[in-house]
Scaffold this active site. Structure first.
Site, mmCIF file in Angstrom:
data_model
loop_
_atom_site.group_PDB
_atom_site.id
_atom_site.type_symbol
_atom_site.label_atom_id
_atom_site.label_comp_id
_atom_site.label_asym_id
_atom_site.label_seq_id
_atom_site.Cartn_x
_atom_site.Cartn_y
_atom_site.Cartn_z
ATOM 1 N N THR A 71 0.787 -1.235 0.000
ATOM 2 C CA THR A 71 0.000 0.000 0.000
ATOM 3 C C THR A 71 0.817 1.281 0.000
ATOM 4 O O THR A 71 0.261 2.364 0.165
ATOM 5 C CB THR A 71 -0.941 0.028 1.224
ATOM 6 O OG1 THR A 71 -0.158 -0.018 2.426
ATOM 7 C CG2 THR A 71 -1.909 -1.133 1.203
ATOM 8 N N ALA A 99 16.216 -3.356 7.510
ATOM 9 C CA ALA A 99 15.792 -4.577 8.195
ATOM 10 C C ALA A 99 14.470 -5.063 7.629
ATOM 11 O O ALA A 99 13.650 -4.264 7.160
ATOM 12 C CB ALA A 99 15.656 -4.313 9.699
ATOM 13 N N TYR A 107 -3.832 17.210 5.570
ATOM 14 C CA TYR A 107 -3.883 16.197 4.508
ATOM 15 C C TYR A 107 -4.544 16.844 3.288
ATOM 16 O O TYR A 107 -5.735 17.178 3.311
ATOM 17 C CB TYR A 107 -4.693 15.002 4.985
ATOM 18 C CG TYR A 107 -4.600 13.776 4.104
ATOM 19 C CD1 TYR A 107 -3.811 12.689 4.476
ATOM 20 C CD2 TYR A 107 -5.295 13.689 2.904
ATOM 21 C CE1 TYR A 107 -3.734 11.555 3.682
ATOM 22 C CE2 TYR A 107 -5.217 12.561 2.102
ATOM 23 C CZ TYR A 107 -4.434 11.498 2.490
ATOM 24 O OH TYR A 107 -4.351 10.385 1.704
#
Length: 548
Positions: free
Chosen positions: A138, A269, A466
């Site tokens: 995503t 990682a 946003y």
């Protein structure tokens, strides 16, 4: 998109193809007028029409990887490769729709555990290929898009899934990194618990992906961000396995090394397991919706709530749309939106900002009591109460926006999002500067559009912004995206916002990160990368600022 088309095509869109929606006819007509759209319908390319190059790995590499994982867990078919060719950024979707195959991995690997992951990373160093960890796919910032000339393999963690342990005394749950968020929440709810983490990607993203990208959810005002929830994590690096945070919920033993795993975006990682704080599942939710005369008044009300009511009193979900987002939301709501729009104009609120609030609690009475504490603050800032069903409707459709973006792209609409955050005192400036930068960039391309914004995450000292913007698609939509993205990102940095609040850094934000963390901070990240991944096999090009 019909089910037959899904069967013939790569699924280029968001989440579950069965949930793909459509734009209401009235709203589409208004968008065509406002954005000067032409009659466009561009379905995705069919899978049968794709021509993928052969995997670039040598027979020796293929045989070594197959011996390690088993033939059933090494996928080279066109569908698997194309569905792992990137994430869900605008450029990723654009490439998939047009059938661009250059970013497809040479193979998709399905490891069963950390030992097999360690084996893959060792082979990558030995045979000269790169590895991109893949959870739910995503990423919207280029976090899964190959940018290295070496052959690359997608490391899909779906087999590292499930609830490993639930400690009901300590209030913690341990999950395999490949566990999908929706499955994790289902497993917890069956036992009366919740993680309370619902980002827009909830239906598709994985627990490991949340941790790797420092995700924030729609209920983060109440439950916190994922980095607030992570208590411990295990991960595999090319230098060996690491496990941080497993001994105690807090420590004074030096810097918090857990943060080398949290937010590492697969650059250092591969997360295999995470232990998270969980909560007793709420039994009741109080919904409320309000209209404010301006975005500034609504933001002021949010600030006062969070600073005076404290964590227990403030809503668990807070969302405030500016005037343009409110207008577009009403447009997309059809008849109900038109009725509400008329009501607001009648109340002399033509530029109203819509606020949605949710309180989750153990009972209706407890949720109602918390909501009641907020009422005087809201009214003092000019709030007009609206029917609670508006908030319920938002909750019911809150994961719909990415599906809507897919349909708008099909209709020739350039639609993108970006987000940032800053302090309350700087919020008005950041909002104005970024909004203007996006508008100016669109206008310079002769594609003037709609720029809208909302606040969805609040803190004692500040809040997020946003942005969503829509315009007519240019002849070269990829260059259109790059121009607007650069303008907006530069504006965020100049106005002292964070380059990313919850979308992560990826490749799209990497070149702006040093402005935020400084030259020494960039050197620290490069040093960590060099120590843990000396051959640069893990997701090269993501997160780590390049040497200037």
């Amino acid at each position: 998109m019909t089910l037959e088309e899904v069967g013939r095509s790569v699924w280029w869109g968001w989440g579950d193809p069965a949930r793909a929606g459509s734009v209401p006819a009235t709203a589409l007509r208004r968008l065509r007028d406002e954005l000067s759209l032409s009659e466009v319908h561009r379905p995705p390319v069919a899978l049968a029409d794709l021509s993928l190059p052969a995997p670039r790995w040598t027979p020796a590499t293929r045989d070594a990887v197959t011996a390690l994982l088993g033939a059933d867990h090494v996928l080279t078919d066109p569908r698997a490769r194309m569905e792992h060719a990137g994430g869900k950024s605008y450029l990723d979707l654009l490439r998939a729709r047009t059938g661009e195959t250059a970013y497809a991995p040479d193979a998709v690997l399905l490891p069963a555990d950390g030992e097999q992951i360690a084996g893959v990373l060792a082979l990558a160093a030995e045979h000269g290929f790169t590895v991109i960890p893949y959870g739910g796919g995503t990423s919207v910032v280029g976090g899964l898009t190959a940018s290295d000339p070496r052959p690359h393999l997608s490391l899909d963690l779906r087999r590292l899934a499930g609830l490993v342990a639930l400690d009901e005394v300590s209030g913690t749950a341990t999950f395999g990194a490949g566990t999908r968020a929706i499955d994790a929440e289902r497993a917890l709810r069956e036992r009366g618990w919740t993680l309370g983490h619902y980002p827009q990607s909830y239906q598709q993203a994985s627990i490991g992906g949340f941790v790797a990208t420092r995700s924030a959810g729609q209920s983060s005002s109440g439950y916190g961000r994922i980095d607030d929830m992570v208590l411990a994590a295990r991960a595999v690096t090319p230098a060996g396995e690491v496990a941080f945070g497993e001994r105690s919920p807090a420590t004074a033993a030096g810097p918090r090394l857990l943060d080398l795993v949290v937010g590492n975006e697969g650059a250092c990682a591969v997360i295999t397991q995470a232990t998270l704080r969980v909560h007793r599942a709420p039994s009741a939710t109080r919904h409320a919706a309000y209209a404010f005369p301006s975005f500034e008044a609504a933001a002021a009300a949010l600030r006062e709530m969070v600073q005076t009511l404290g964590h227990d009193g403030q809503p668990d979900v807070t969302r405030v749309s500016d005037a343009d987002e409110t207008r577009v939301s009403l447009m997309l709501a059809g008849r109900a939106g038109r009725v509400l729009g008329s009501y607001l104009r009648g109340r002399r609120m033509p530029d109203a900002s819509l606020m949605i609030l949710l309180w989750h609690d153990s009972s209706d009475a407890a949720a109602a009591a918390r909501a009641k504490r907020a009422t005087p603050i809201l009214r003092a800032h000019g709030a007009v109460a609206l029917p609670a069903r508006i908030a319920r409707g938002w909750e019911h459709g809150r994961f719909r926006a990415p599906y809507l973006r897919d349909e708008l792209m099909t209709r020739g609409v350039f639609v993108e999002t970006l987000e940032t955050a800053t302090t309350w005192s700087n919020l008005p400036r950041l909002y104005a500067v970024v909004r203007q930068a996006i508008s100016t960039a669109l206008a310079s391309l002769d594609t003037s559009g709609i720029v809208q914004c909302h606040i969805s995450h609040v803190y004692h000292s500040g809040a997020s912004l946003y942005f969503t913007y829509l315009a007519r698609e240019a002849d070269d939509p990829a260059e259109q995206w790059r121009a607007v993205k650069a303008a907006a990102s530069s504006a965020i940095v100049a106005a002292e916002g964070t380059i990313t609040h919850h979308h992560a850094v990826g490749r799209d934000h990497r070149d702006y990160l040093e402005e935020e963390i400084g030259e020494v901070g960039a050197r620290i990240l490069r040093a960590v990368k060099a120590e843990l991944d000396p051959h640069d096999v893990l997701n090269p090009g993501v997160l780590i600022p390049p040497v200037s």
